[in-house]
Design an enzyme around this catalytic site. Structure first.
Site, PDB file in Angstrom:
ATOM      1  N   VAL A 102      28.201  23.324  58.267  1.00 55.08           N
ATOM      2  CA  VAL A 102      29.526  23.802  57.861  1.00 55.08           C
ATOM      3  C   VAL A 102      30.544  22.727  58.240  1.00 55.08           C
ATOM      4  CG1 VAL A 102      31.271  25.602  58.161  1.00 55.08           C
ATOM      5  CG2 VAL A 102      28.843  26.211  58.212  1.00 55.08           C
ATOM      6  N   HIS A 106      32.777  22.773  65.149  1.00 51.32           N
ATOM      7  CA  HIS A 106      32.304  23.879  65.987  1.00 51.32           C
ATOM      8  C   HIS A 106      31.293  23.350  66.989  1.00 51.32           C
ATOM      9  CE1 HIS A 106      29.578  23.679  62.520  1.00 51.32           C
ATOM     10  NE2 HIS A 106      28.640  24.215  63.281  1.00 51.32           N
TER      11      HIS A 106
END
Length: 146
Positions: A102, A106
């Protein structure tokens, strides 16, 4: 969410921040959100995500990077105890060739257990039902102190 937030409405993580998509949330503040990984490597695998959209860590101001890792460490300590993990992997990928799936920065926090054994020590990922993720999230959340 911070003032002047950067959001990409086509991003799966931004849609979680905006509550347009469901997630098993462990904890959040105005800068970061911590949630269970939908395709965990091990039980208790969670993600710490910036609420502002940055494709990778190199686009972020250092203070925001610090916010991500403070959450990863704080919640990781609690998860390790609550889930009786023997260790924790903390990892962060940048770019497709680095296995960043993605394109929104993160941090992965992955509890490790003696019971998991494989040649390369990275079991295959599988989709976990939301109810199971929520159960683990609530267990970690119940012992968190901020």
């Amino acid at each position: 969410m911070e003032k002047n937030s950067i959001i990409n409405e086509e991003c799966v993580f931004c849609n979680i921040v905006l509550r347009k998509s469901k997630a098993a949330i462990i904890h959040e503040n105005d800068k970061v959100i911590c949630l269970m990984a939908k395709y965990p490597i091990s039980e208790g695998h969670f993600l710490v995500i910036s609420k502002n959209h940055y494709d990778n860590i190199f686009e972020m101001p250092l203070t925001k990077v610090e916010d991500l890792f403070k959450f990863a460490i704080k919640i990781g300590k609690t998860a390790k105890i609550v889930l009786n993990a023997k260790g924790i992997n903390i990892g962060q990928n940048n770019g497709k060739v680095a296995n960043q799936i993605v394109p929104h920065v993160h941090v992965h926090v992955i509890p490790r257990y003696d019971k998991i054994s494989s040649k390369n020590n990275w079991p295959s990922r599988k989709l976990v039902k939301f109810e199971e993720l929520s159960k683990i999230s609530n267990l970690i959340k119940s012992k968190l102190v901020f």
